[in-house]
Motif scaffolding. Structure first.
Motif, PDB file in Angstrom:
ATOM      1  N   HIS A 108     -75.189 -52.458  58.100  1.00 57.38           N
ATOM      2  CA  HIS A 108     -74.119 -51.797  58.265  1.00 57.38           C
ATOM      3  C   HIS A 108     -73.447 -50.959  56.677  1.00 57.38           C
ATOM      4  O   HIS A 108     -72.705 -49.709  56.910  1.00 57.38           O
ATOM      5  CB  HIS A 108     -72.843 -52.631  59.231  1.00 57.38           C
ATOM      6  N   LEU A 109     -73.117 -52.011  56.440  1.00 59.46           N
ATOM      7  CA  LEU A 109     -72.784 -51.825  55.176  1.00 59.46           C
ATOM      8  C   LEU A 109     -73.101 -50.560  54.176  1.00 59.46           C
ATOM      9  O   LEU A 109     -72.698 -49.845  53.216  1.00 59.46           O
ATOM     10  CB  LEU A 109     -72.130 -52.871  54.007  1.00 59.46           C
ATOM     11  N   THR A 110     -74.383 -50.363  54.063  1.00 58.39           N
ATOM     12  CA  THR A 110     -75.073 -49.414  53.774  1.00 58.39           C
ATOM     13  C   THR A 110     -74.922 -48.018  54.092  1.00 58.39           C
ATOM     14  O   THR A 110     -75.122 -47.089  53.574  1.00 58.39           O
ATOM     15  CB  THR A 110     -76.796 -49.661  53.738  1.00 58.39           C
ATOM     16  N   TYR A 111     -73.871 -47.726  55.127  1.00 55.59           N
ATOM     17  CA  TYR A 111     -73.725 -46.540  55.628  1.00 55.59           C
ATOM     18  C   TYR A 111     -72.453 -46.054  55.313  1.00 55.59           C
ATOM     19  O   TYR A 111     -71.892 -45.276  55.360  1.00 55.59           O
ATOM     20  CB  TYR A 111     -73.471 -46.330  57.016  1.00 55.59           C
ATOM     21  N   PHE A 112     -71.894 -46.925  54.340  1.00 49.21           N
ATOM     22  CA  PHE A 112     -70.988 -46.685  54.090  1.00 49.21           C
ATOM     23  C   PHE A 112     -70.790 -45.674  52.831  1.00 49.21           C
ATOM     24  O   PHE A 112     -69.492 -44.560  52.882  1.00 49.21           O
ATOM     25  CB  PHE A 112     -69.834 -47.853  52.984  1.00 49.21           C
ATOM     26  N   PRO A 113     -71.646 -44.703  52.113  1.00 51.79           N
ATOM     27  CA  PRO A 113     -71.808 -43.415  50.915  1.00 51.79           C
ATOM     28  C   PRO A 113     -72.066 -42.953  52.084  1.00 51.79           C
ATOM     29  O   PRO A 113     -71.748 -41.526  51.632  1.00 51.79           O
ATOM     30  CB  PRO A 113     -72.914 -44.101  50.385  1.00 51.79           C
ATOM     31  N   PHE A 114     -72.467 -42.623  52.954  1.00 50.40           N
ATOM     32  CA  PHE A 114     -72.272 -41.419  54.121  1.00 50.40           C
ATOM     33  C   PHE A 114     -70.912 -41.228  55.155  1.00 50.40           C
ATOM     34  O   PHE A 114     -70.962 -39.908  55.448  1.00 50.40           O
ATOM     35  CB  PHE A 114     -73.843 -41.368  55.112  1.00 50.40           C
ATOM     36  N   ILE A 115     -70.211 -42.204  55.030  1.00 55.30           N
ATOM     37  CA  ILE A 115     -68.700 -42.192  56.092  1.00 55.30           C
ATOM     38  C   ILE A 115     -67.398 -42.415  54.924  1.00 55.30           C
ATOM     39  O   ILE A 115     -66.969 -41.349  55.506  1.00 55.30           O
ATOM     40  CB  ILE A 115     -68.768 -43.443  56.845  1.00 55.30           C
ATOM     41  N   PHE A 116     -67.780 -42.977  53.841  1.00 61.90           N
ATOM     42  CA  PHE A 116     -66.231 -42.537  52.898  1.00 61.90           C
ATOM     43  C   PHE A 116     -65.930 -41.490  52.352  1.00 61.90           C
ATOM     44  O   PHE A 116     -64.781 -40.994  52.424  1.00 61.90           O
ATOM     45  CB  PHE A 116     -66.825 -43.638  51.592  1.00 61.90           C
ATOM     46  N   PRO A 117     -66.719 -40.336  52.104  1.00 61.75           N
ATOM     47  CA  PRO A 117     -66.303 -38.672  52.125  1.00 61.75           C
ATOM     48  C   PRO A 117     -65.794 -39.043  53.323  1.00 61.75           C
ATOM     49  O   PRO A 117     -64.218 -37.266  52.731  1.00 61.75           O
ATOM     50  CB  PRO A 117     -67.673 -38.325  51.907  1.00 61.75           C
ATOM     51  N   HIS A 118     -65.917 -38.469  54.482  1.00 65.91           N
ATOM     52  CA  HIS A 118     -65.358 -38.222  55.561  1.00 65.91           C
ATOM     53  C   HIS A 118     -64.092 -38.980  55.702  1.00 65.91           C
ATOM     54  O   HIS A 118     -62.811 -38.218  55.884  1.00 65.91           O
ATOM     55  CB  HIS A 118     -65.823 -38.080  56.857  1.00 65.91           C
ATOM     56  N   ILE A 119     -64.104 -39.962  55.497  1.00 67.70           N
ATOM     57  CA  ILE A 119     -62.372 -41.084  55.157  1.00 67.70           C
ATOM     58  C   ILE A 119     -61.778 -40.641  54.670  1.00 67.70           C
ATOM     59  O   ILE A 119     -60.507 -39.606  54.995  1.00 67.70           O
ATOM     60  CB  ILE A 119     -63.017 -42.622  55.215  1.00 67.70           C
ATOM     61  N   ARG A 120     -61.785 -40.222  53.083  1.00 65.79           N
ATOM     62  CA  ARG A 120     -61.076 -39.772  52.126  1.00 65.79           C
ATOM     63  C   ARG A 120     -61.197 -38.255  52.998  1.00 65.79           C
ATOM     64  O   ARG A 120     -59.522 -37.885  52.443  1.00 65.79           O
ATOM     65  CB  ARG A 120     -61.861 -39.669  51.192  1.00 65.79           C
ATOM     66  N   ALA A 121     -61.702 -37.156  53.219  1.00 68.89           N
ATOM     67  CA  ALA A 121     -61.328 -35.993  53.412  1.00 68.89           C
ATOM     68  C   ALA A 121     -59.898 -35.951  54.096  1.00 68.89           C
ATOM     69  O   ALA A 121     -59.056 -35.809  54.422  1.00 68.89           O
ATOM     70  CB  ALA A 121     -62.276 -35.317  53.953  1.00 68.89           C
ATOM     71  N   ILE A 122     -60.435 -36.953  55.684  1.00 66.41           N
ATOM     72  CA  ILE A 122     -59.454 -37.017  56.530  1.00 66.41           C
ATOM     73  C   ILE A 122     -58.025 -37.784  56.414  1.00 66.41           C
ATOM     74  O   ILE A 122     -57.066 -37.214  56.306  1.00 66.41           O
ATOM     75  CB  ILE A 122     -59.574 -37.659  57.336  1.00 66.41           C
TER      76      ILE A 122
END
Length: 172
Positions: A108-122
């Motif tokens: 689950h944690l390996t997806y963080f690099p793919f999700i974090f840019p979207h979290i940061r943008a929002i």
């Protein structure tokens, strides 16, 4: 009698990964259900304005819950591996399933690099692109939920069922 009211601690330990992974999967589905409402065409202008504040609050409250559920699954599965009597988990065929549950929870944690840019943008307010960023976040989130979270949940259930199933008279 009264002793029937209490659950054997070893049995409870076997069930904890099922409970935590079920909550993780449910929380992932709820995230999709609640956040996809912001993607409705007729409210996208308002969504672009509301998402930074909403998502910041949502993420600040949700991330510790997700982390707690993942940690609970990892620790309880590891405790089952460590504290099961003798070769019970190997004999029942559940050792590999508890091990896989740990791997998928970590996955689950390996997806963080793919999700974090979207979290940061929002959360930084990407203005008219907040809805697009949310759509991208939900895409990765759904893949994560349908792969590692679902697989981890299945592993926890199989491990628990195999561990708690009675051994038949012929040893199978």
């Amino acid at each position: 009698m009264a002793s029937g009211l209490f659950v054997n601690p070893a049995t409870l330990l076997n069930v904890v990964p099922v409970i935590s992974s079920t909550c993780q999967l449910w929380f992932g589905w709820d995230q999709y259900e609640f956040l996809q409402l912001f993607l409705k065409r007729d409210i996208q202008a308002q969504s672009n304005q509301l998402l930074p504040s909403y998502f910041t609050t949502f993420f600040n409250r949700g991330a510790p819950r997700v982390g707690g559920l993942l940690l609970t699954t990892i620790v309880s599965s590891a405790a089952n591996l460590r504290y099961a009597p003798g070769n019970l988990l190997h004999e029942r065929g559940s050792f590999i399933w508890y091990s896989a549950a740990i791997g998928f929870a970590l996955g689950h944690l390996t997806y963080f690099p793919f999700i974090f840019p979207h979290i940061r943008a929002i959360t930084s307010d990407a203005k008219e692109k907040n809805v697009t960023e949310l759509k991208n976040w939900l895409y990765v989130h759904n893949w994560r939920t349908l792969t590692v979270d679902l697989a981890g949940w299945v592993c926890c259930i199989v491990a628990t069922v195999k561990t708690l199933s009675p051994v038949s008279a012929n040893g199978n």
